[in-house]
Enzyme design. Sequence first.
Site, short mmCIF file in Angstrom:
data_model
loop_
_atom_site.label_atom_id
_atom_site.label_comp_id
_atom_site.label_asym_id
_atom_site.label_seq_id
_atom_site.Cartn_x
_atom_site.Cartn_y
_atom_site.Cartn_z
N TYR A 144 38.42 42.47 45.73
CA TYR A 144 37.21 41.66 45.59
C TYR A 144 37.36 40.82 44.33
O TYR A 144 37.68 41.34 43.26
CB TYR A 144 35.98 42.57 45.46
CG TYR A 144 34.68 41.85 45.22
CD1 TYR A 144 34.08 41.10 46.23
CD2 TYR A 144 34.04 41.91 43.98
CE1 TYR A 144 32.87 40.45 46.02
CE2 TYR A 144 32.83 41.27 43.76
CZ TYR A 144 32.25 40.54 44.79
OH TYR A 144 31.06 39.89 44.57
N ASP A 239 43.60 39.52 38.76
CA ASP A 239 42.17 39.63 38.52
C ASP A 239 41.93 40.92 37.75
O ASP A 239 41.96 42.01 38.34
CB ASP A 239 41.42 39.62 39.85
CG ASP A 239 39.92 39.78 39.67
OD1 ASP A 239 39.48 40.15 38.57
OD2 ASP A 239 39.19 39.56 40.65
N LYS A 267 33.23 41.26 32.22
CA LYS A 267 32.75 42.61 31.86
C LYS A 267 32.89 42.95 30.37
O LYS A 267 32.06 42.52 29.58
CB LYS A 267 33.48 43.64 32.71
CG LYS A 267 33.47 43.28 34.22
CD LYS A 267 32.76 44.27 35.06
CE LYS A 267 32.90 43.93 36.53
NZ LYS A 267 31.74 44.26 37.32
N1 HOZ Z 1 32.11 45.79 42.20
C1 HOZ Z 1 31.18 44.80 41.68
C2 HOZ Z 1 31.67 44.26 40.41
N2 HOZ Z 1 33.04 44.07 40.33
C3 HOZ Z 1 29.81 45.39 41.59
C4 HOZ Z 1 28.78 44.52 40.97
C5 HOZ Z 1 27.88 43.87 41.94
O1 HOZ Z 1 28.34 43.46 43.01
O2 HOZ Z 1 26.71 43.76 41.62
#
Ligand code: HOZ
Length: 426
Positions: A144, A239, A267
Amino acid sequence: MNSSRSQELFTEALRYIPGGVNSPVRAFRAVGGNPFFAQRAYGSRVEDVDGNVYIDYVTTWGPSILGHAHPAVIAAVKAAADRGTSFGIPNQFEGELARKICEWVPSVQKVRLTNSGTEATMSAIRLARGFTRRDKIIKFDGCYHGHVDSLLVKAGSGALTLGQPDSAGIPAALAALTLALPFNDVEALRFAFAQNKNEIAAVIVEPIPANAGLIPPQPGFLETLRELCTAHGTVLIFDEVMTGFRLARGGAQELLGIQPDLSCFGKVIGGGLPVGAFGGRAEIMDQLAPLGPVYQAGTLSGNPLAMAAGLAQLKVIEEENVFARLEQLGAELEAETREALKAAGLAYSFYRYGSMFCLFFTPRAVRNLDDARTADLAHFARFFHSLLEQGVYIAPSQFETGFLSAAHTAEDLKRTAQAVRQALRA
Ligand code: HOZ
């Protein structure tokens, strides 16, 4: 456990916000029930509006590596806010954070700051296309990279959680430029390069995929990927929004010993404020406007509050040897979880890198998305709710990663281990 105020707020939110949430994975759809609403968060804890307190292993999906509301981060944000919340003019914090990123991650010679990881990956893809003058890209099933049009193909995280790894609204012609391959499959990779000679602008990959659970790269896979990209003049993009500044100073690329051409971050470098960054080889980065023909911009990019928070967080990480502490906590959590699995007679797969971890509710070794999808989601949902009842909060999806922070204590881990033992029987 009282949740009446959360329920009221959710009912109200549903009237004005689609699904009541601003990011789908928060909606608890995969585990059933409704989300709780946060009132405040401190250290390893998050407290909801009904006064329930949870040991938090989501940590705002990764940014709070020092724990919530760390005093150094809060002080830095307050001090920055006193001088103005946004300038839209260069400020000193941007340069300082950019320098830190380049110092900590040797593959990054130049970096540009954005407001989110999605902006970072979107911009990195455009930059790679502009640099190579090619259109096609390769991504991997279950990885993702934010909600970028061309990357929401067989995507992980919230999209996968809701069973929609391919989003509506993306033109087929655009999706056709994205080749999605199984992760860890060297043959599929070689075949894709051979079939698309001189056409692949970039390969984007989470070097340790952390948005379909947590999937270990098999020995040789990323090495082969690096070699193929170099041989074919393709830009290799790591990423590291999840892994960057969390697994090591230099992120997963340091841990694994592989240098990409471009990297994407987010992050941790924003200390919990909206942030993203992409950077890499100077000759590629210099294709960006105003130096080059690839346009990329942002009114709030380099925002002084986000920069100050990120800088303060990185300073503490450096001064307090945080990665060593996180490794120790991670090892403890891993040992306790493996013991609990054994006690429950379950052969589920557990993976961990430093402070990131995932328990897959499947006995199968997880090497790719198909393996991850063999997880028993009904059992995961029962496990999730049992933990929540016991005051432990993990992501409401099997296809997310857990995070430890430096604020987690031995006592937290002990309480969590007890809760896990009980929850596995749910
Ligand atoms: N896995 C997503 C962040 N890399 C979660 C955050 C979201 O979608 O709100």
